[in-house]
Design a protein around this motif. Structure first.
Motif, short mmCIF file in Angstrom:
data_model
loop_
_atom_site.label_atom_id
_atom_site.label_comp_id
_atom_site.label_asym_id
_atom_site.label_seq_id
_atom_site.Cartn_x
_atom_site.Cartn_y
_atom_site.Cartn_z
N SER A 196 3.73 -2.51 3.24
CA SER A 196 3.53 -1.40 2.30
C SER A 196 2.22 -0.70 2.62
O SER A 196 1.33 -1.27 3.27
CB SER A 196 3.49 -1.93 0.86
OG SER A 196 2.30 -2.69 0.64
N GLU A 197 2.09 0.52 2.15
CA GLU A 197 0.85 1.26 2.39
C GLU A 197 -0.35 0.55 1.76
O GLU A 197 -1.45 0.56 2.31
CB GLU A 197 0.97 2.68 1.85
CG GLU A 197 1.90 3.56 2.67
CD GLU A 197 1.78 5.03 2.29
OE1 GLU A 197 0.74 5.42 1.71
OE2 GLU A 197 2.73 5.78 2.57
N ARG A 198 -0.13 -0.07 0.62
CA ARG A 198 -1.24 -0.77 -0.05
C ARG A 198 -1.73 -1.94 0.80
O ARG A 198 -2.95 -2.13 0.96
CB ARG A 198 -0.79 -1.29 -1.42
CG ARG A 198 -1.90 -1.99 -2.21
CD ARG A 198 -1.40 -2.40 -3.59
NE ARG A 198 -0.42 -3.46 -3.52
CZ ARG A 198 -0.72 -4.76 -3.48
NH1 ARG A 198 -1.98 -5.14 -3.45
NH2 ARG A 198 0.23 -5.67 -3.44
N GLN A 199 -0.81 -2.72 1.38
CA GLN A 199 -1.20 -3.88 2.17
C GLN A 199 -1.79 -3.49 3.52
O GLN A 199 -2.59 -4.23 4.09
CB GLN A 199 0.01 -4.80 2.39
CG GLN A 199 0.50 -5.49 1.12
CD GLN A 199 -0.51 -6.49 0.58
OE1 GLN A 199 -1.44 -6.89 1.27
NE2 GLN A 199 -0.35 -6.87 -0.68
N SER A 200 -1.42 -2.34 4.05
CA SER A 200 -1.84 -1.97 5.41
C SER A 200 -2.91 -0.89 5.42
O SER A 200 -3.11 -0.22 6.43
CB SER A 200 -0.62 -1.48 6.21
OG SER A 200 -0.01 -0.38 5.58
N THR A 201 -3.63 -0.73 4.31
CA THR A 201 -4.62 0.34 4.20
C THR A 201 -5.66 0.28 5.32
O THR A 201 -5.94 1.28 5.99
CB THR A 201 -5.33 0.28 2.83
OG1 THR A 201 -4.36 0.47 1.81
CG2 THR A 201 -6.40 1.35 2.74
#
Length: 299
Positions: free
Chosen positions: A204-209
């Motif tokens: 997810s975008e949150r985990q891969s910021t």
């Protein structure tokens, strides 16, 4: 009501109205499957209590090492000594992880790379703990060989790994043994860009910021050349590998079959989103324990 303290008493870890003691435990009697009150009670609380705690108390003795404990060190029994190995000092970790409770971040005894353990002598540890660490290693097979070399005979390796089905790795395919063997034989650099593309596409975008910050020009992945330029001389840290419990078991069996690591599996256990494996560095002599003179015929 069944409590942890009652289970500790039944397992011999605590005597009634006394402080905890460290008994001499025969590993052969761990989780035998016998229908005893202690094991029935143990089974009845496994769904409600953390298996890390129970397995640590059951198997860890002496002096050992935990890699990357940060703010969540493994609890150990009284009399057991643990030192901590991490990339950063406690002060550096406090600055790096301001969102974590400061009082829980452990003191770093050894500052270095947990995939190299340059500061630890071979054959010096009674146990080695690596919780949620192997998935961050680029050469998993090489790291497991290293861990094995640092243990004394009869030393214990305590490893927990996230099961991808319950985590932000759920969209990824499990890492195969063939992939791990290639990383070990050819070098992990051969897979680094494919790991980056895999995580970029499936987290997810949150985990891969943090990883997405490598490309300042947009949300898409970098080209291979641009990626290697961006990570040159830096420590990249994400889940290079991901497994379900099936692949985790296959990994450890492969280490024994293909790489000659002599260990016994003391126990394996599902613990919420993770899978715990406890291994003992040992060589087993074959004979009938009820009739010791009955042994394999000489070849």
């Amino acid at each position: 009501m069944i409590t942890i303290r009652k289970i500790q008493r039944r397992l011999g870890l605590i005597r009634h109205n006394a402080t905890p003691v460290i008994p001499a435990i025969d590993p052969a009697h761990c989780f035998t499957g016998r229908d005893t009150p202690a094991e029935r009670s143990l089974a009845s609380i496994c769904q409600h209590q953390d298996m890390r705690f129970l397995l640590s108390y059951r198997f860890l003795r002496g002096q050992g090492l935990e890699i990357g404990a940060l703010h969540f060190p493994l609890p150990v029994a009284p009399g057991v000594t643990v030192k901590y190995y991490d990339y950063g000092t406690r002060e550096e970790n406090l600055l790096k992880y301001p969102h974590l409770p400061a009082e829980k971040i452990v003191h770093t005894d050894y500052v270095g790379d947990g995939e190299k353990l340059d500061l630890i002598d071979p054959g010096s540890l009674d146990f080695l703990i690596a919780n949620h660490m192997l998935e961050h290693c680029q050469d998993v097979i090489g790291t497991l060989k290293l861990f094995y070399s640092k243990l004394k005979p009869e030393g214990v390796l305590f490893i927990s790994l996230p099961d991808l089905r319950y985590t932000f790795d759920c969209r990824r395919a499990p890492t195969s043994i063939d992939h791990l063997e290639r990383d070990h034989l050819v070098g992990p650099e051969v897979s680094l860009y494919s790991h980056y593309r895999d995580v970029h596409a499936n987290w997810s975008e949150r985990q891969s910021t943090e990883m997405r910050k490598l490309n300042p020009d947009g949300p898409g992945p970098l080209t291979e050349a641009a990626f290697h330029q961006a990570v040159r001389d830096t420590h990249v840290d994400w889940h290079f590998h991901a497994w379900t419990q099936l692949e985790i078991m296959e990994l450890f069996l492969n280490m024994r079959r293909a790489h000659g690591l002599e260990f016994e599996i003391e126990t394996i256990a599902r613990n919420g989103i993770e899978f715990i494996t406890v291994l003992r560095k040992t060589t087993v002599e074959s004979y009938d324990r009820n009739e010791p003179e009955f042994r394999p015929l000489s070849s």
